[in-house]
Design a protein around this motif. Structure first.
Motif, short mmCIF file in Angstrom:
data_model
loop_
_atom_site.label_atom_id
_atom_site.label_comp_id
_atom_site.label_asym_id
_atom_site.label_seq_id
_atom_site.Cartn_x
_atom_site.Cartn_y
_atom_site.Cartn_z
N THR A 37 -31.67 50.13 25.91
CA THR A 37 -32.47 49.89 24.71
C THR A 37 -31.65 49.16 23.65
N SER A 38 -32.22 48.07 23.15
CA SER A 38 -31.61 47.29 22.06
C SER A 38 -32.52 47.35 20.85
N ARG A 39 -31.93 47.14 19.67
CA ARG A 39 -32.72 47.06 18.45
C ARG A 39 -32.36 45.77 17.70
N VAL A 40 -33.38 45.14 17.15
CA VAL A 40 -33.20 43.91 16.37
C VAL A 40 -33.69 44.20 14.96
N PHE A 41 -32.75 44.32 14.03
CA PHE A 41 -33.08 44.64 12.65
C PHE A 41 -33.36 43.37 11.86
N ASN A 42 -34.26 43.49 10.88
CA ASN A 42 -34.61 42.37 10.01
C ASN A 42 -35.14 41.18 10.81
N ASP A 43 -35.90 41.46 11.86
CA ASP A 43 -36.44 40.41 12.71
C ASP A 43 -37.53 39.62 11.98
N LEU A 44 -37.67 38.35 12.35
CA LEU A 44 -38.74 37.52 11.81
C LEU A 44 -40.00 37.74 12.64
N ARG A 45 -41.12 37.96 11.96
CA ARG A 45 -42.39 38.11 12.65
C ARG A 45 -43.29 36.94 12.29
N CYS A 46 -43.46 36.06 13.26
CA CYS A 46 -44.27 34.86 13.09
C CYS A 46 -44.83 34.51 14.45
N LEU A 218 -18.12 21.29 23.33
CA LEU A 218 -19.39 21.76 23.88
C LEU A 218 -19.95 20.83 24.96
N ARG A 219 -19.05 20.20 25.70
CA ARG A 219 -19.48 19.35 26.81
C ARG A 219 -19.36 20.04 28.16
N HIS A 220 -18.65 21.17 28.19
CA HIS A 220 -18.45 21.85 29.47
C HIS A 220 -18.53 23.36 29.26
N TYR A 221 -19.26 24.04 30.18
CA TYR A 221 -19.48 25.48 30.10
C TYR A 221 -19.24 26.11 31.47
N GLN A 222 -18.70 27.32 31.45
CA GLN A 222 -18.50 28.08 32.67
C GLN A 222 -19.08 29.48 32.44
N VAL A 223 -19.99 29.88 33.33
CA VAL A 223 -20.62 31.19 33.21
C VAL A 223 -20.43 31.94 34.51
N GLU A 224 -19.86 33.16 34.41
CA GLU A 224 -19.66 34.00 35.58
C GLU A 224 -20.84 34.95 35.74
N PRO A 225 -21.17 35.33 37.00
CA PRO A 225 -22.19 36.36 37.17
C PRO A 225 -21.82 37.61 36.37
N SER A 226 -22.70 38.09 35.56
CA SER A 226 -22.42 39.23 34.69
C SER A 226 -23.73 39.84 34.22
N SER A 227 -23.61 41.04 33.66
CA SER A 227 -24.80 41.79 33.24
C SER A 227 -24.90 41.82 31.72
N TYR A 228 -26.14 41.71 31.24
CA TYR A 228 -26.39 41.81 29.81
C TYR A 228 -26.25 43.27 29.36
N ARG A 229 -25.67 43.45 28.20
CA ARG A 229 -25.42 44.78 27.65
C ARG A 229 -26.35 45.01 26.46
N ALA A 230 -27.00 46.18 26.41
CA ALA A 230 -27.86 46.52 25.28
C ALA A 230 -27.02 46.60 24.00
N GLN A 231 -27.61 46.20 22.88
CA GLN A 231 -26.88 46.19 21.62
C GLN A 231 -27.86 46.21 20.45
N ASP A 232 -27.35 46.51 19.28
CA ASP A 232 -28.11 46.40 18.04
C ASP A 232 -27.69 45.12 17.33
N VAL A 233 -28.67 44.35 16.87
CA VAL A 233 -28.43 43.06 16.23
C VAL A 233 -29.18 43.02 14.91
N THR A 234 -28.55 42.44 13.88
CA THR A 234 -29.23 42.21 12.61
C THR A 234 -29.31 40.71 12.36
N THR A 235 -30.52 40.20 12.15
CA THR A 235 -30.67 38.78 11.88
C THR A 235 -30.63 38.54 10.37
N HIS A 236 -30.18 37.34 10.00
CA HIS A 236 -30.07 36.99 8.59
C HIS A 236 -31.05 35.87 8.24
#
Length: 454
Positions: A37-46, A218-236
């Motif tokens: 479970t993640s929470r997004v605080f101060n989210d925009l609702r549009c 920002l011309r080259h990116y490397q992404v390894e197989p990995s899992s997303y982690r639940a977190q709390d985020v506050t948007t500004h």
């Protein structure tokens, strides 16, 4: 229906800046892909964040709205209860990220959108996903929306994307890449525009525990197989939305206060603040009260100025509106990316401002619409009927440009503020701006945005 907007003699007061749309959308995505479970605080609702939520629900996320935050029970890698059709409406980010994520679904998914979306460029993303092993077909027009992604997984490997069409291509692949069978490399060709949006994506991914690295350019990116982690985020705060209030404040002498402003932002559109300072407007942040104060002296907006908008394309329409009152000139370059937005925004603003009597010239670089030069005046007669070209940012910018004219203008497309800034008219009403819905041709001259934006 059209919106009649009466001009005002002054602009001041206290206004609330809405939360960031891109930050909210990215937080919804990482929460959806996380286990737990993640929470997004101060989210925009549009409308556009609602479209993202509904798309993520189609992948099995459980998203609940609370007062001041979202609660997201993510799917992890399971995608438990996906639906077969995902509706992106007019959101390019939703379509592109959902098309990429559908590649790792166990069964076919159709990703579709409205008429405006079906004209937007998608071929580079579809090609890149196919290079990584995706099986995607366009349903109506080749390499356009809607598509069917037959799913079954991404193998990984190397894909290539252009950097001068849409940063959303890179964002879409980056969100799907951790779920591939093997490492994913992204190589970007040409100039990389809208870098701030890519950096926001990288910050969202690393915050969620994804193993991703990027070169400094920002011309080259490397992404390894990995899992997303639940977190709390506050948007500004959202600086594109703030730009309309800031531009209006810059058109009239006096003091304006914006609330819910924290001052620290990765958004490229934060550039509106130093641009205003360059134009002679004083901008002061108070982090203790999360506010921003604009003090505009009577002698601002004088001189000859040049701005490069390669990393802040969403404020191009705002700058065109502001430039209409620069007594001297405002030259804006680096905006070629905007021809791929909901409307070809430079052409849209130049066409409509010319209709209002503004002296504005479109600038071309190698035959591509790249910017404009506007030579402003103190005021204009007004009384025009104007098209939004189907683009909410064009409408909001023209709305601001009309505030200092001598008589009311009429605007098409005012309903579209719900896409990113639902309280737009309410906030401007605080400054005494009077608006009235009137009968009229909704196309205001018949200009259709996506016919110009392809």
């Amino acid at each position: 229906m059209l919106l009649k907007v009466d001009p005002v003699d002054s602009f001041s007061g206290t206004f609330r800046v809405p939360s960031s749309k891109p930050e909210t959308q990215r937080a919804i995505l990482t929460g959806t892909l996380a286990e737990g479970t993640s929470r997004v605080f101060n989210d925009l609702r549009c409308d556009e964040t609602e479209t993202m939520k509904n798309a993520c629900r189609a992948f099995g996320a459980e998203i609940t709205e609370h007062d001041g935050y979202l609660e997201i029970r993510g799917t992890g890698r399971s995608f438990r209860h996906h639906r077969r059709v995902i509706q992106s409406r007019g959101s390019g980010l939703v379509f592109r990220t959902m098309t990429a994520l559908a590649s790792v679904q166990p069964s076919p998914v159709v990703v579709t959108g409205d008429a405006t979306l079906r004209n937007r460029v998608m071929e580079p993303l579809l090609r890149a996903l196919r290079e990584l092993g995706a099986d995607i077909e366009s349903i109506v027009s080749e390499d356009k929306a809607p598509v069917v992604n037959w799913g079954g997984g991404l193998k990984g490997g190397v894909c290539r994307l252009p950097g001068d069409i849409s940063s959303q291509f890179v964002t879409a692949v980056l969100f799907a890449a951790p779920l591939a069978d093997g490492p994913v490399e992204i190589e970007v060709t040409g100039d990389v525009y809208s870098q701030s949006y890519i950096r926001q994506t990288l910050a969202s991914l690393t915050g969620a525990g994804i193993k991703v690295s990027a070169s400094d350019d920002l011309r080259h990116y490397q992404v390894e197989p990995s899992s997303y982690r639940a977190q709390d985020v506050t948007t500004h705060e959202d600086y594109t939305s703030a730009s309309y209030l800031l531009a209006a404040a810059a058109l009239f002498p006096g003091r304006t206060v914006l609330t819910d402003v924290y001052g620290d932002s990765m958004q490229g559109e934060f550039a509106i603040v130093p641009i205003l300072e360059q134009l002679g407007v004083t901008v002061t942040f108070d982090r203790a009260t999360s506010s921003l104060t604009v003090d505009n002296p009577p002698d601002s907006l004088r001189g000859s100025f040049e701005v490069n908008v390669q990393d802040c394309p969403n404020i191009v329409p705002t700058l065109a509106a502001l430039g209409a009152y620069v007594q001297g000139s405002l030259r804006v370059t680096g905006g070629r990316l905007t021809r791929f937005h909901k409307a070809s925004r430079i052409e849209a603003m130049a066409t409509e401002l010319t209709r209002m009597g503004v002296d504005i010239e479109v600038l071309y670089d190698d035959g591509i619409c790249d910017g404009f030069e506007v030579r402003g005046a103190r005021s204009y007669p007004g009384g025009a009927t104007l098209s939004s070209w189907g683009d909410h940012r064009v409408f909001m910018s023209l709305f601001v440009a009309g505030l200092r004219m001598r008589s009311a203008n009429r605007f098409a497309g005012f309903e579209d503020v719900r896409l990113s800034f639902p309280a737009f008219l309410t906030e401007f009403a605080k400054a005494g701006v009077r608006t009235t819905a009137v009968e009229g041709d909704g196309d205001a001259g018949g200009v259709v945005s996506e016919a110009m934006a392809g």
